[in-house]
Scaffold this motif. Structure first.
Motif, PDB file in Angstrom:
ATOM      1  N   GLY A 257      50.590  30.977  14.923  1.00  0.00           N
ATOM      2  CA  GLY A 257      49.371  30.933  15.730  1.00  0.00           C
ATOM      3  C   GLY A 257      49.638  30.574  17.174  1.00  0.00           C
TER       4      GLY A 257
ATOM      5  N   VAL B 295      43.827  26.731   9.122  1.00  0.00           N
ATOM      6  CA  VAL B 295      43.709  27.570  10.315  1.00  0.00           C
ATOM      7  C   VAL B 295      42.964  26.820  11.432  1.00  0.00           C
ATOM      8  CG1 VAL B 295      42.680  29.725  11.164  1.00  0.00           C
ATOM      9  CG2 VAL B 295      43.925  29.710   9.034  1.00  0.00           C
TER      10      VAL B 295
ATOM     11  N   GLY C 207      45.671  33.588  12.657  1.00  0.00           N
ATOM     12  CA  GLY C 207      45.493  32.765  11.462  1.00  0.00           C
ATOM     13  C   GLY C 207      45.615  33.615  10.208  1.00  0.00           C
TER      14      GLY C 207
ATOM     15  N   LEU D 103      44.335  26.036  14.943  1.00  0.00           N
ATOM     16  CA  LEU D 103      44.504  27.006  16.028  1.00  0.00           C
ATOM     17  C   LEU D 103      43.350  26.980  17.018  1.00  0.00           C
ATOM     18  CD1 LEU D 103      45.955  29.965  13.968  1.00  0.00           C
ATOM     19  CD2 LEU D 103      47.150  28.133  15.166  1.00  0.00           C
TER      20      LEU D 103
ATOM     21  N   TYR E  82      41.949  33.831  15.637  1.00  0.00           N
ATOM     22  CA  TYR E  82      41.560  34.197  14.262  1.00  0.00           C
ATOM     23  C   TYR E  82      42.525  35.195  13.616  1.00  0.00           C
ATOM     24  CZ  TYR E  82      37.830  34.655  10.698  1.00  0.00           C
ATOM     25  OH  TYR E  82      37.087  34.634   9.553  1.00  0.00           O
TER      26      TYR E  82
ATOM     27  N   ILE F  90      51.567  28.254  10.025  1.00  0.00           N
ATOM     28  CA  ILE F  90      50.341  28.596  10.745  1.00  0.00           C
ATOM     29  C   ILE F  90      50.456  28.215  12.216  1.00  0.00           C
ATOM     30  CG2 ILE F  90      47.894  28.007  10.974  1.00  0.00           C
ATOM     31  CD1 ILE F  90      47.848  27.909   7.855  1.00  0.00           C
TER      32      ILE F  90
ATOM     33  N   SER G 153      43.487  28.252   3.722  1.00  0.00           N
ATOM     34  CA  SER G 153      42.755  28.787   4.885  1.00  0.00           C
ATOM     35  C   SER G 153      42.161  27.653   5.712  1.00  0.00           C
ATOM     36  CB  SER G 153      41.657  29.753   4.425  1.00  0.00           C
ATOM     37  OG  SER G 153      40.650  29.041   3.747  1.00  0.00           O
TER      38      SER G 153
END
Lengths: 260, 243
Positions: free
Chosen positions: A85, A176, A104, A179, A101, A81, A173
């Motif tokens: 990212g 994420v 991600g 980021l 987003y 990620i 998730s």
């Protein structure tokens, strides 16, 4: 001070939870679901390609699929990620502006594709070779046989494993947040964490955890249900045996010699 | 069935790695005739069948339909001319019986939905299973499944039919119905190659019986010649064990 009471207030402060709840449900929950479900769908689309490439007779398809799978399955999700990212941020900037987003989602999709590709591959390979042979014997091309006969059967068999992967994505998730999301893009974990950081009380984070469980526990049970259903099949609606139909074809002359 | 063709295999060789499965097989089947291939397990009978529709490609030799080699044809087109029925039926379990039959009709014969359904129902009716059109294969007995598989192959209007031990996986009481259907097809003039352990069927229905052992046809001839006057000691030994 009573340590037990401190502990209780750290995790079960109802006031903190009530304060975090609206944002948790209106912002966090939708974002978590969008991240997980989109990544599951993109990961599945990529996964099908990986699976088909992985069982191809062509080395130049099989080999890249193998490397892809090894890399994205072998890296920690957090590393992937961050790498995607941050590494692709300049590129993303030109396409959709300063918004982490989509990257991600991309990173989650790449991770998911490696696992789902392996799930699909084993699903396809679990279908008896004779099914492919029968489809080919009817004149279907390899592609038609895969698309119409093998893959639809494989999907049924891998559904439980696929749902398991969805559960993993719901949990992954949360990563994420690395980021740096906009306020409206925050998922469950980030919102819980923000409240916890602001108040110094972990109750909002616990609430986020409960939200994850509310998503993943029913899915876990759904997997078990699907698994049971697939193992035992749905109850037969027709007679399986002893059907007199089987004997009514004793045609005159059939057993009595060649009458041509 | 006036659209049947003659079939000839000429010196067909096939190896899996170092394992020579077919070592020069010759077989002639006249148009409309039925050839039964008998022989011990592992003698190459099923492999031989698969070279006719090129599910397996021969390393050497030729496969001829009506005197013309098919080895340069598009295999998918060839397979529409050659129907095949398998030991394990191989119906598609995720589709209804009707869809099993219409699938190739729509995809390969390019029939419209209504026409494909009409043709499929006609062929299911022919094997006595029109009433099962909406059932799943798993809801049928083995004998019924095999008859659906035969209907599925026949619906494509093949010029040759191949049967690979079509009754070996059936319960004994279900064998008769499938054999009767095959005998009927033979009597109607379909060109057929039948790999079988049913010696009674071979004796009654075949025009030619070929005995295979270790990848070659050791002896071939009319059923009487094979069953009553076998020449080769290996064939005589085989018959003494199975009859």
């Amino acid at each position: 001070m009573d340590p037990l009471r401190t502990l209780w207030e750290t995790f079960f402060d109802w006031e903190s939870m009530r304060e975090a709840l609206p944002e948790m449900l209106t912002v966090g929950l939708p974002n978590t679901l969008i991240l997980a479900v989109t990544a599951a769908l993109l990961g599945s689309a990529l996964g099908i390609l990986l699976a088909v490439a992985g069982i191809s007779r062509t080395r130049w398809l099989r080999w890249p699929a193998r490397v892809w799978t090894d890399v994205f399955r072998g890296l920690p999700a957090a590393a992937t990620i961050l790498l995607i990212g941050v590494g692709l941020a300049p590129l993303g900037m030109q396409v959709w502006g300063p918004n982490p987003y989509p990257l991600g989602i991309l990173a989650l999709s790449l991770i998911a594709s490696a696992y789902i590709g392996e799930i699909f591959r084993s699903g396809i390979q679990s279908i008896e070779a004779t099914q492919l042979e029968a489809a080919r014997a009817l004149g279907l091309s390899w592609g038609e046989a895969m698309r119409l006969v093998i893959i639809p059967q494989g999907i049924r068999r891998i559904l439980p494993a696929w749902v398991n992967q969805l559960i993993a994505l719901i949990k992954d998730s949360s990563l994420v947040y690395f980021l740096g999301l906009l306020a409206s893009q925050r998922e469950l974990f980030r919102i819980g964490q923000d409240y916890a950081a602001n108040t110094g009380n972990q109750s909002a984070l616990l609430l986020a955890g409960l939200c994850y469980l509310a998503l993943t526990v029913p899915l876990t049970h759904a997997v078990n249900w699907i698994d049971r259903r697939l193992r035992h099949g749905r109850p037969a609606t027709g007679p399986a045996h002893d059907d007199p139909d089987d004997l009514d074809l004793a045609l005159p002359g059939a057993a009595g010699g060649n009458q041509r | 069935m006036s659209s049947s063709v003659s079939l000839a295999l000429r010196d067909v060789h096939l190896a899996f790695g170092r394992n020579q499965v077919l070592r020069g097989v010759d077989l002639e089947v006249a148009r409309g005739a039925t050839a039964c291939v008998i022989g011990p397990s592992g003698s190459g009978k099923s492999t031989l069948l698969r070279t006719v529709n090129r599910l397996l490609e021969p390393d050497r030799g030729d496969v001829l339909l009506d005197g013309r080699s098919v080895l340069r044809d598009d295999p998918d087109v060839l397979r529409q001319r050659v129907g095949m029925v398998f030991q394990q039926f191989n119906l598609f379990p995720h589709m209804s019986v009707l869809r099993n039959v219409t699938l190739a009709l729509r995809r390969k014969r390019r029939l419209g939905d209504d026409e494909a359904v009409a043709v499929a129902r006609e062929h299911l009716d022919r094997v006595g299973l029109a009433a099962k059109a909406d059932a799943r294969p798993g809801q049928l007995s083995g004998g019924q499944q095999q008859r659906v598989a035969i209907a599925r192959a026949l619906a494509m209007q093949p010029e040759v039919m191949l049967f690979d031990e079509a009754t070996s996986a059936l319960d004994p009481e279900l064998v008769k119905g499938v054999l009767a259907l095959m005998a009927e097809l033979s009597a109607q003039g379909m060109t057929m190659v039948v790999v079988t352990h049913e010696m009674g069927f071979a004796r009654e229905v075949a025009d030619t019986v070929a005995f295979m052992d270790a990848g070659v046809v050791l002896e071939a001839g009319a059923p009487n010649a094979i069953f009553e006057a076998a020449q080769h000691p290996r064939l005589r030994r085989f018959l003494s064990q199975v009859l």
